[in-house]
Design a protein around this motif. Sequence first.
Motif, PDB file in Angstrom:
ATOM      1  N   ALA A  57       0.661  -1.260  -0.065  1.00 55.39           N
ATOM      2  CA  ALA A  57      -0.237   0.141  -0.238  1.00 55.39           C
ATOM      3  C   ALA A  57       0.654   1.194   0.112  1.00 55.39           C
ATOM      4  CB  ALA A  57      -1.193   0.031   0.922  1.00 55.39           C
ATOM      5  N   LEU A  58       2.196   1.135   0.390  1.00 57.89           N
ATOM      6  CA  LEU A  58       2.580   2.507   0.841  1.00 57.89           C
ATOM      7  C   LEU A  58       3.479   2.882  -0.754  1.00 57.89           C
ATOM      8  CD1 LEU A  58       4.062   4.257   2.059  1.00 57.89           C
ATOM      9  CD2 LEU A  58       6.127   2.879   3.179  1.00 57.89           C
ATOM     10  N   MET A  59       4.116   1.967  -0.877  1.00 61.32           N
ATOM     11  CA  MET A  59       4.361   1.839  -2.609  1.00 61.32           C
ATOM     12  C   MET A  59       3.376   2.382  -3.720  1.00 61.32           C
ATOM     13  SD  MET A  59       6.603  -2.141  -2.679  1.00 61.32           S
ATOM     14  CE  MET A  59       7.950  -2.696  -1.134  1.00 61.32           C
ATOM     15  N   ALA A  60       2.176   2.193  -3.555  1.00 62.48           N
ATOM     16  CA  ALA A  60       1.046   2.580  -4.362  1.00 62.48           C
ATOM     17  C   ALA A  60       0.718   4.088  -3.986  1.00 62.48           C
ATOM     18  CB  ALA A  60       0.218   1.707  -4.080  1.00 62.48           C
ATOM     19  N   SER A  61       1.040   4.358  -3.101  1.00 58.75           N
ATOM     20  CA  SER A  61       0.959   5.631  -2.406  1.00 58.75           C
ATOM     21  C   SER A  61       1.869   6.731  -2.842  1.00 58.75           C
ATOM     22  CB  SER A  61       0.946   6.089  -0.628  1.00 58.75           C
ATOM     23  OG  SER A  61       2.282   6.083  -1.010  1.00 58.75           O
ATOM     24  N   ARG A  62       2.731   6.251  -3.561  1.00 55.67           N
ATOM     25  CA  ARG A  62       3.463   7.628  -4.434  1.00 55.67           C
ATOM     26  C   ARG A  62       3.951   7.464  -5.433  1.00 55.67           C
ATOM     27  NH1 ARG A  62       7.596  10.325  -0.207  1.00 55.67           N
ATOM     28  NH2 ARG A  62       5.748  10.717   1.620  1.00 55.67           N
ATOM     29  N   PRO A  63       4.567   7.986  -6.451  1.00 55.12           N
ATOM     30  CA  PRO A  63       5.348   7.586  -7.512  1.00 55.12           C
ATOM     31  C   PRO A  63       6.330   6.944  -6.899  1.00 55.12           C
ATOM     32  CG  PRO A  63       4.618   9.711  -7.715  1.00 55.12           C
ATOM     33  CD  PRO A  63       4.402   9.539  -6.661  1.00 55.12           C
ATOM     34  N   PHE A  64       7.445   5.916  -6.669  1.00 53.76           N
ATOM     35  CA  PHE A  64       8.150   5.500  -6.722  1.00 53.76           C
ATOM     36  C   PHE A  64       8.369   4.718  -7.700  1.00 53.76           C
ATOM     37  CE2 PHE A  64       6.530   5.341  -2.491  1.00 53.76           C
ATOM     38  CZ  PHE A  64       7.425   6.148  -0.952  1.00 53.76           C
ATOM     39  N   THR A  65       9.694   4.562  -8.107  1.00 59.78           N
ATOM     40  CA  THR A  65      10.710   4.501  -8.960  1.00 59.78           C
ATOM     41  C   THR A  65      11.457   2.992  -8.916  1.00 59.78           C
ATOM     42  OG1 THR A  65      12.063   5.866  -9.524  1.00 59.78           O
ATOM     43  CG2 THR A  65      10.607   6.743 -10.346  1.00 59.78           C
ATOM     44  N   HIS A  66      11.948   2.700  -7.213  1.00 55.34           N
ATOM     45  CA  HIS A  66      12.545   1.983  -7.198  1.00 55.34           C
ATOM     46  C   HIS A  66      12.646   1.500  -5.196  1.00 55.34           C
ATOM     47  CE1 HIS A  66      14.893   3.823 -10.359  1.00 55.34           C
ATOM     48  NE2 HIS A  66      15.458   2.296 -10.576  1.00 55.34           N
ATOM     49  N   VAL A  67      12.383   0.528  -5.342  1.00 57.20           N
ATOM     50  CA  VAL A  67      11.990   0.053  -3.921  1.00 57.20           C
ATOM     51  C   VAL A  67      14.084  -0.387  -3.859  1.00 57.20           C
ATOM     52  CG1 VAL A  67      11.574  -1.526  -1.712  1.00 57.20           C
ATOM     53  CG2 VAL A  67      10.263  -0.104  -4.174  1.00 57.20           C
ATOM     54  N   VAL A  68      14.468  -0.495  -2.450  1.00 56.45           N
ATOM     55  CA  VAL A  68      16.330  -0.473  -2.054  1.00 56.45           C
ATOM     56  C   VAL A  68      15.829  -1.426  -0.671  1.00 56.45           C
ATOM     57  CG1 VAL A  68      18.445   0.214  -1.655  1.00 56.45           C
ATOM     58  CG2 VAL A  68      17.041   1.118  -3.247  1.00 56.45           C
ATOM     59  N   ASP A  69      15.964  -2.570  -0.420  1.00 53.15           N
ATOM     60  CA  ASP A  69      16.430  -2.818   0.655  1.00 53.15           C
ATOM     61  C   ASP A  69      17.389  -2.892   1.205  1.00 53.15           C
ATOM     62  OD1 ASP A  69      15.665  -4.858   2.771  1.00 53.15           O
ATOM     63  OD2 ASP A  69      15.215  -6.759   1.477  1.00 53.15           O
ATOM     64  N   ALA A  70      17.487  -1.879   2.023  1.00 55.41           N
ATOM     65  CA  ALA A  70      18.712  -1.992   2.996  1.00 55.41           C
ATOM     66  C   ALA A  70      18.619  -2.658   4.486  1.00 55.41           C
ATOM     67  CB  ALA A  70      19.285  -1.122   2.713  1.00 55.41           C
ATOM     68  N   THR A  71      17.983  -3.347   5.229  1.00 58.12           N
ATOM     69  CA  THR A  71      17.418  -4.457   5.867  1.00 58.12           C
ATOM     70  C   THR A  71      18.269  -4.483   6.044  1.00 58.12           C
ATOM     71  OG1 THR A  71      16.490  -5.771   5.272  1.00 58.12           O
ATOM     72  CG2 THR A  71      15.309  -3.745   5.573  1.00 58.12           C
ATOM     73  N   HIS A  72      18.826  -5.741   7.708  1.00 56.40           N
ATOM     74  CA  HIS A  72      19.640  -6.343   8.774  1.00 56.40           C
ATOM     75  C   HIS A  72      19.595  -7.837   7.827  1.00 56.40           C
ATOM     76  CE1 HIS A  72      21.840  -8.327  11.376  1.00 56.40           C
ATOM     77  NE2 HIS A  72      22.183  -7.159  12.136  1.00 56.40           N
ATOM     78  N   PRO A  73      21.094  -8.576   7.434  1.00 59.82           N
ATOM     79  CA  PRO A  73      20.939  -9.337   6.664  1.00 59.82           C
ATOM     80  C   PRO A  73      20.203 -10.265   7.223  1.00 59.82           C
ATOM     81  CG  PRO A  73      22.960  -8.521   7.388  1.00 59.82           C
ATOM     82  CD  PRO A  73      22.279  -7.606   7.550  1.00 59.82           C
ATOM     83  N   TYR A  74      20.144 -10.843   8.767  1.00 57.14           N
ATOM     84  CA  TYR A  74      18.957 -11.638   9.348  1.00 57.14           C
ATOM     85  C   TYR A  74      17.954 -10.932   9.955  1.00 57.14           C
ATOM     86  CZ  TYR A  74      23.486 -13.502  10.977  1.00 57.14           C
ATOM     87  OH  TYR A  74      25.419 -14.208  11.232  1.00 57.14           O
ATOM     88  N   ALA A  75      17.079 -10.893   9.160  1.00 53.21           N
ATOM     89  CA  ALA A  75      16.324 -10.172   8.653  1.00 53.21           C
ATOM     90  C   ALA A  75      15.265 -10.910   8.064  1.00 53.21           C
ATOM     91  CB  ALA A  75      15.071  -8.514   8.643  1.00 53.21           C
ATOM     92  N   VAL A  76      15.270 -11.887   7.547  1.00 47.58           N
ATOM     93  CA  VAL A  76      14.792 -12.857   6.350  1.00 47.58           C
ATOM     94  C   VAL A  76      13.635 -12.543   6.061  1.00 47.58           C
ATOM     95  CG1 VAL A  76      14.556 -14.729   5.482  1.00 47.58           C
ATOM     96  CG2 VAL A  76      16.184 -14.885   6.713  1.00 47.58           C
ATOM     97  N   GLU A  77      12.820 -12.526   7.499  1.00 53.10           N
ATOM     98  CA  GLU A  77      11.113 -11.858   7.049  1.00 53.10           C
ATOM     99  C   GLU A  77      10.879 -10.365   6.562  1.00 53.10           C
ATOM    100  OE1 GLU A  77       6.600 -12.580   9.681  1.00 53.10           O
ATOM    101  OE2 GLU A  77       8.330 -13.008  10.489  1.00 53.10           O
ATOM    102  N   VAL A  78      10.901  -9.487   6.534  1.00 50.97           N
ATOM    103  CA  VAL A  78      10.972  -8.471   6.042  1.00 50.97           C
ATOM    104  C   VAL A  78      11.059  -8.332   4.413  1.00 50.97           C
ATOM    105  CG1 VAL A  78      11.610  -5.648   6.191  1.00 50.97           C
ATOM    106  CG2 VAL A  78      11.320  -7.279   8.805  1.00 50.97           C
TER     107      VAL A  78
END
Length: 246
Positions: A57-78
Amino acid sequence: MNILLFGGTGEGRELAQWLLGQKIPTLVCVATDYGETLLPPQAEAHVGRMDRGEMEALMASRPFTHVVDATHPYAVEVTANIKAAAEGAGLPLLRLVRQSDGEDLCHKAGDMAGAAYMLERLPGNVLLTTGSKELDAFAKPGLVERCYPRVLPMADSLDRCLKLSFPPKNIICMQGPFSKELNVALLKQYHIKTLVTKDTGGYGGFREKAEAAREAGCALLVVERPNQETGLTMEEIQERLKEERA
Protein backbone atom coordinates in the motif's frame (compact mmCIF):
# COMPACT_ATOMS: atom_id res chain seq x y z
CA MET A 1 13.35 9.13 -9.89
CA ASN A 2 11.75 8.49 -6.50
CA ILE A 3 13.17 5.93 -4.04
CA LEU A 4 11.52 3.91 -1.28
CA LEU A 5 14.39 2.81 0.95
CA PHE A 6 13.95 0.21 3.67
CA GLY A 7 16.82 1.04 6.00
CA GLY A 8 17.55 0.99 9.71
CA THR A 9 21.09 -0.32 9.19
CA GLY A 10 24.40 1.50 8.94
CA GLU A 11 24.58 1.07 5.20
CA GLY A 12 20.93 2.11 4.89
CA ARG A 13 21.73 5.38 6.61
CA GLU A 14 24.81 5.85 4.43
CA LEU A 15 22.74 5.28 1.30
CA ALA A 16 20.08 7.71 2.55
CA GLN A 17 22.77 10.34 3.02
CA TRP A 18 24.10 9.71 -0.48
CA LEU A 19 20.61 9.98 -1.99
CA LEU A 20 20.11 13.30 -0.20
CA GLY A 21 23.40 14.52 -1.64
CA GLN A 22 22.27 13.47 -5.11
CA LYS A 23 18.95 15.31 -4.56
CA ILE A 24 17.01 12.13 -5.32
CA PRO A 25 13.61 12.13 -3.56
CA THR A 26 13.66 9.34 -0.98
CA LEU A 27 11.37 7.99 1.72
CA VAL A 28 13.28 5.95 4.31
CA CYS A 29 11.38 3.24 6.20
CA VAL A 30 12.53 2.39 9.73
CA ALA A 31 10.85 0.17 12.30
CA THR A 32 11.14 2.39 15.39
CA ASP A 33 11.29 5.99 16.58
CA TYR A 34 14.82 5.23 17.73
CA GLY A 35 15.77 4.22 14.18
CA GLU A 36 14.47 7.56 12.93
CA THR A 37 16.79 9.46 15.28
CA LEU A 38 19.79 7.81 13.58
CA LEU A 39 18.84 8.99 10.09
CA PRO A 40 20.34 12.08 8.45
CA PRO A 41 18.41 15.13 9.75
CA GLN A 42 16.98 16.03 6.34
CA ALA A 43 15.73 12.52 5.55
CA GLU A 44 11.96 11.92 5.24
CA ALA A 45 11.04 8.86 7.30
CA HIS A 46 8.19 6.39 7.56
CA VAL A 47 8.26 4.91 11.06
CA GLY A 48 6.67 1.61 12.03
CA ARG A 49 6.79 -2.09 11.28
CA MET A 50 4.75 -3.20 8.27
CA ASP A 51 3.46 -6.46 6.89
CA ARG A 52 3.48 -7.25 3.19
CA GLY A 53 0.11 -5.64 2.53
CA GLU A 54 1.07 -2.43 4.29
CA MET A 55 4.32 -2.29 2.35
CA GLU A 56 2.50 -2.72 -0.95
CA ALA A 57 0.00 0.00 0.00
CA LEU A 58 2.87 2.37 0.79
CA MET A 59 4.52 1.56 -2.54
CA ALA A 60 1.28 2.49 -4.32
CA SER A 61 0.87 5.75 -2.40
CA ARG A 62 3.51 7.66 -4.37
CA PRO A 63 5.09 7.48 -7.82
CA PHE A 64 8.09 5.49 -6.60
CA THR A 65 10.46 4.29 -9.31
CA HIS A 66 12.63 1.94 -7.22
CA VAL A 67 12.51 0.01 -3.96
CA VAL A 68 15.81 -0.52 -2.15
CA ASP A 69 16.09 -3.16 0.58
CA ALA A 70 18.94 -2.25 2.91
CA THR A 71 17.59 -4.13 5.92
CA HIS A 72 19.68 -6.34 8.20
CA PRO A 73 21.02 -9.59 6.65
CA TYR A 74 19.30 -11.58 9.42
CA ALA A 75 15.87 -9.93 8.86
CA VAL A 76 14.80 -12.76 6.55
CA GLU A 77 11.04 -12.31 6.92
CA VAL A 78 11.23 -8.55 6.33
CA THR A 79 13.28 -9.04 3.16
CA ALA A 80 10.81 -11.65 1.89
CA ASN A 81 7.90 -9.27 2.50
CA ILE A 82 9.67 -6.39 0.73
CA LYS A 83 10.37 -8.61 -2.28
CA ALA A 84 6.78 -9.84 -2.49
CA ALA A 85 5.37 -6.33 -2.05
CA ALA A 86 7.64 -4.88 -4.73
CA GLU A 87 6.60 -7.64 -7.14
CA GLY A 88 2.94 -6.97 -6.34
CA ALA A 89 3.41 -3.23 -6.90
CA GLY A 90 5.36 -3.80 -10.12
CA LEU A 91 8.43 -1.92 -8.86
CA PRO A 92 12.08 -2.85 -9.47
CA LEU A 93 13.81 -4.00 -6.29
CA LEU A 94 17.50 -3.49 -5.49
CA ARG A 95 18.80 -5.58 -2.59
CA LEU A 96 21.85 -4.16 -0.83
CA VAL A 97 23.82 -7.16 0.40
CA ARG A 98 26.28 -6.66 3.23
CA GLN A 99 29.61 -8.33 2.59
CA SER A 100 30.28 -11.28 4.90
CA ASP A 101 33.26 -11.01 7.23
CA GLY A 102 33.07 -14.32 9.08
CA GLU A 103 36.43 -15.65 10.22
CA ASP A 104 37.59 -19.22 9.75
CA LEU A 105 39.36 -19.40 13.12
CA CYS A 106 36.28 -19.33 15.36
CA HIS A 107 33.38 -21.43 16.60
CA LYS A 108 30.34 -21.35 14.29
CA ALA A 109 26.69 -22.13 14.90
CA GLY A 110 23.84 -22.35 12.41
CA ASP A 111 21.35 -20.52 14.62
CA MET A 112 20.86 -19.11 18.12
CA ALA A 113 19.73 -22.44 19.56
CA GLY A 114 22.89 -24.06 18.23
CA ALA A 115 24.99 -21.30 19.76
CA ALA A 116 23.31 -21.78 23.14
CA TYR A 117 23.94 -25.53 22.95
CA MET A 118 27.64 -24.89 22.32
CA LEU A 119 27.86 -22.36 25.15
CA GLU A 120 26.50 -24.90 27.62
CA ARG A 121 29.66 -26.89 26.88
CA LEU A 122 32.08 -23.94 26.91
CA PRO A 123 33.34 -22.55 30.22
CA GLY A 124 33.16 -19.05 31.67
CA ASN A 125 31.29 -15.82 31.11
CA VAL A 126 29.67 -14.94 27.77
CA LEU A 127 29.24 -11.57 26.05
CA LEU A 128 26.12 -11.66 23.86
CA THR A 129 26.14 -9.08 21.06
CA THR A 130 23.31 -10.61 19.03
CA GLY A 131 20.65 -8.02 19.98
CA SER A 132 17.75 -8.14 22.44
CA LYS A 133 15.43 -9.96 20.01
CA GLU A 134 17.74 -12.97 19.88
CA LEU A 135 18.13 -13.69 23.60
CA ASP A 136 15.46 -16.36 24.21
CA ALA A 137 17.74 -19.27 23.31
CA PHE A 138 20.28 -18.21 25.95
CA ALA A 139 17.78 -17.82 28.82
CA LYS A 140 18.41 -21.28 30.23
CA PRO A 141 19.17 -22.14 33.86
CA GLY A 142 22.90 -22.59 34.24
CA LEU A 143 23.61 -20.48 31.15
CA VAL A 144 21.65 -17.27 31.69
CA GLU A 145 23.64 -16.50 34.85
CA ARG A 146 26.90 -16.53 32.84
CA CYS A 147 25.64 -14.34 30.00
CA TYR A 148 26.21 -10.60 29.64
CA PRO A 149 23.82 -9.29 26.97
CA ARG A 150 24.87 -6.01 25.32
CA VAL A 151 21.73 -4.30 24.07
CA LEU A 152 20.57 -0.87 22.96
CA PRO A 153 19.88 1.69 25.72
CA MET A 154 16.11 1.47 25.30
CA ALA A 155 13.45 0.59 27.85
CA ASP A 156 12.04 -2.32 25.83
CA SER A 157 15.51 -3.86 25.40
CA LEU A 158 16.19 -3.72 29.13
CA ASP A 159 12.69 -5.00 29.93
CA ARG A 160 13.20 -7.96 27.62
CA CYS A 161 16.46 -8.89 29.32
CA LEU A 162 14.85 -8.72 32.76
CA LYS A 163 11.81 -10.78 31.70
CA LEU A 164 14.17 -13.48 30.44
CA SER A 165 15.88 -13.53 33.88
CA PHE A 166 19.27 -12.19 32.89
CA PRO A 167 20.82 -10.85 36.11
CA PRO A 168 20.51 -7.03 36.21
CA LYS A 169 24.23 -6.71 37.01
CA ASN A 170 25.02 -8.52 33.75
CA ILE A 171 22.98 -6.30 31.42
CA ILE A 172 25.04 -3.80 29.38
CA CYS A 173 22.96 -1.07 27.72
CA MET A 174 25.10 0.81 25.20
CA GLN A 175 24.83 2.38 21.76
CA GLY A 176 27.54 1.60 19.19
CA PRO A 177 29.57 1.76 17.13
CA PHE A 178 32.10 0.02 19.37
CA SER A 179 35.83 0.29 18.79
CA LYS A 180 38.15 -2.65 19.25
CA GLU A 181 39.55 -0.94 22.34
CA LEU A 182 36.13 -0.58 23.97
CA ASN A 183 35.30 -4.20 23.19
CA VAL A 184 38.58 -5.33 24.75
CA ALA A 185 37.84 -3.28 27.88
CA LEU A 186 34.41 -4.89 28.26
CA LEU A 187 35.79 -8.38 27.71
CA LYS A 188 38.36 -7.85 30.43
CA GLN A 189 36.01 -6.02 32.82
CA TYR A 190 33.51 -8.89 32.85
CA HIS A 191 36.06 -11.73 32.53
CA ILE A 192 34.49 -12.91 29.28
CA LYS A 193 35.59 -16.26 27.90
CA THR A 194 33.34 -16.35 24.80
CA LEU A 195 32.02 -13.49 22.65
CA VAL A 196 28.89 -14.33 20.64
CA THR A 197 28.13 -12.33 17.50
CA LYS A 198 26.29 -12.55 14.22
CA ASP A 199 28.26 -12.40 10.97
CA THR A 200 27.26 -8.76 10.56
CA GLY A 201 30.12 -7.61 8.32
CA GLY A 202 31.84 -4.25 8.46
CA TYR A 203 28.75 -2.15 9.19
CA GLY A 204 27.86 -4.37 12.13
CA GLY A 205 31.25 -4.03 13.82
CA PHE A 206 32.24 -7.66 13.28
CA ARG A 207 35.89 -6.93 12.64
CA GLU A 208 36.22 -4.85 15.83
CA LYS A 209 34.69 -7.69 17.85
CA ALA A 210 36.83 -10.38 16.23
CA GLU A 211 40.03 -8.43 16.82
CA ALA A 212 39.03 -7.65 20.40
CA ALA A 213 38.35 -11.32 21.14
CA ARG A 214 41.74 -12.23 19.75
CA GLU A 215 43.52 -9.56 21.82
CA ALA A 216 41.63 -10.43 25.01
CA GLY A 217 42.28 -14.14 24.52
CA CYS A 218 38.63 -15.20 24.48
CA ALA A 219 36.76 -17.46 22.07
CA LEU A 220 34.62 -16.06 19.23
CA LEU A 221 31.32 -17.79 18.47
CA VAL A 222 29.70 -16.67 15.20
CA VAL A 223 26.04 -17.35 14.44
CA GLU A 224 26.04 -17.75 10.67
CA ARG A 225 23.65 -16.00 8.31
CA PRO A 226 20.36 -17.80 7.60
CA ASN A 227 21.05 -17.87 3.86
CA GLN A 228 23.49 -16.69 1.24
CA GLU A 229 21.83 -13.80 -0.56
CA THR A 230 22.52 -12.38 -3.94
CA GLY A 231 22.33 -8.66 -4.48
CA LEU A 232 24.34 -5.51 -5.00
CA THR A 233 27.02 -3.70 -3.04
CA MET A 234 26.60 -0.09 -1.96
CA GLU A 235 28.75 1.08 -4.86
CA GLU A 236 26.81 -1.00 -7.38
CA ILE A 237 23.47 0.41 -6.23
CA GLN A 238 24.80 3.96 -6.39
CA GLU A 239 26.13 3.36 -9.90
CA ARG A 240 22.87 1.75 -11.03
CA LEU A 241 20.78 4.68 -9.78
CA LYS A 242 23.11 7.24 -11.35
CA GLU A 243 22.92 5.43 -14.69
CA GLU A 244 19.13 5.15 -14.65
CA ARG A 245 18.71 8.80 -13.69
CA ALA A 246 20.93 9.98 -16.56
